[in-house]
Write a protein that holds these residues in place. Structure first.
Motif, short mmCIF file in Angstrom:
data_model
loop_
_atom_site.label_atom_id
_atom_site.label_comp_id
_atom_site.label_asym_id
_atom_site.label_seq_id
_atom_site.Cartn_x
_atom_site.Cartn_y
_atom_site.Cartn_z
N UNK A 110 0.82 -1.21 0.00
CA UNK A 110 0.00 0.00 0.00
C UNK A 110 0.86 1.26 0.00
N UNK A 111 0.24 2.34 -0.47
CA UNK A 111 0.79 3.69 -0.33
C UNK A 111 -0.19 4.50 0.50
N UNK A 112 0.32 5.18 1.52
CA UNK A 112 -0.53 5.99 2.40
C UNK A 112 -0.04 7.43 2.36
N UNK A 113 -0.98 8.35 2.41
CA UNK A 113 -0.66 9.78 2.48
C UNK A 113 -0.76 10.22 3.92
N UNK A 114 0.24 10.97 4.40
CA UNK A 114 0.26 11.39 5.79
C UNK A 114 0.86 12.79 5.90
N UNK A 115 0.58 13.44 7.02
CA UNK A 115 1.19 14.73 7.32
C UNK A 115 2.53 14.50 8.00
N UNK A 116 3.35 15.55 8.05
CA UNK A 116 4.62 15.46 8.76
C UNK A 116 5.76 15.96 7.90
N UNK A 117 6.95 15.83 8.43
CA UNK A 117 8.14 16.24 7.69
C UNK A 117 9.19 15.15 7.77
N UNK A 118 9.99 15.03 6.71
CA UNK A 118 11.04 14.02 6.70
C UNK A 118 12.08 14.28 7.78
N UNK A 119 12.33 15.54 8.06
CA UNK A 119 13.32 15.88 9.09
C UNK A 119 12.89 15.35 10.45
N UNK A 120 11.61 15.53 10.80
CA UNK A 120 11.11 15.01 12.07
C UNK A 120 11.18 13.50 12.11
N UNK A 121 10.78 12.85 11.01
CA UNK A 121 10.83 11.39 10.96
C UNK A 121 12.26 10.88 11.08
#
Length: 268
Positions: free
Chosen positions: A183-194
């Motif tokens: 699956x592909x899911x769309x989510x909020x956030x930033x790569x830096x935080x992750x």
């Protein structure tokens, strides 16, 4: 009557003196008995320790560099048999958010002995209740811990995606795409935080992509497509990495080529 073993406590605080004081208070507590299993100076250190160890209670500072206490608590939310969390901080403004993250208690610094004892008592009672519930209904016992999860909201649904299933995160327009094998899911956030939260299990291959090291399969030269330029080569011949299970190729920044090669070498 069987004596309950001591509570295993993990202390997480970026200030050594604060950890030392908490250790002294924990070890001086007689009822319930408690022992410090480990200390961590950051959320990242705590997550790394928890991958291979367990504890009953985390005494957790809120404000820390990198992955802070709230971020660590969110990363642990939903884990079967997750440790209880007691926030310990000099700032009271995070109390509401702490309890939204299912914290057991919220202590303000300097921590008083009687307040810590109350928190330890609540943690001990929680363990007793868990054991009693398991004894009454063993068929309802939680499944084995599959590790941390990513909580995302998609089309009004709350989804829990095991981190072990995530192949990559990719920034696209204002959102992130989380990709698993199916699956592909769309989510909020930033790569830096992750990147800060997930530690060394993931590798930043490009400014717009974070890939699980275990999913890195191949590195080769290729001609970037529209939108893949990383600012250090434009449309010139560049690098790409092949992701396992989906056989997709993601652009690799020149400055990250060495890190990708190292991840590939580590799989041999």
């Amino acid at each position: 009557m069987l004596t309950q073993p001591p509570l295993k406590v993990l202390i997480v605080d970026d200030e050594p003196l604060a950890r030392l004081r908490l250790r002294g208070l924990v070890e001086a507590n007689d009822d319930p008995r408690a022992e410090v299993a480990a200390e961590a100076a950051s959320g990242e250190q705590a997550l790394n320790w928890l991958r291979d160890h367990s504890c009953d209670l985390i005494l957790l500072d809120v404000q820390m560099p990198g992955l802070d206490g709230l971020g660590l608590a969110q990363a642990l939310m939903g884990r079967p048999m997750a440790p209880a969390i007691v926030f310990v901080t000099a700032h009271a403004q995070h109390a509401l958010q702490a309890f939204e993250l299912e914290a057991l208690d919220y202590l303000t610094k300097p921590v008083r002995r009687e307040r810590l004892q109350a928190s330890l008592t609540r943690a001990s009672q929680r363990l007793v209740e868990r054991a009693a519930a398991k004894a009454r209904h063993p068929q309802d016992a939680p499944p084995a811990d599959d590790g941390p999860v990513i909580n995302i909201t998609e089309r009004g649904r709350l989804l829990r995606v095991p981190l072990a299933e995530v192949l990559y995160f990719k920034a696209e327009l204002k959102y992130l795409t989380l990709r698993t094998a199916t699956h592909s899911h769309v989510m909020d956030g930033s790569l830096t935080d992750l990147e800060q939260r997930l530690g060394d299990r993931f590798l930043r291959v490009h400014r717009n992509a974070l890939v699980a090291k275990a999913a890195v399969r191949e590195l080769e030269r290729h001609v970037p497509t529209v939108g893949e330029g990383d600012g250090d080569g434009g449309g010139e011949l560049g690098w790409a990495v092949r992701v396992a299970h989906v056989n997709e190729w993601l652009a690799v920044s020149r400055r990250q080529v060495a890190a990708v090669r190292e991840a590939l070498a580590g799989q041999r």
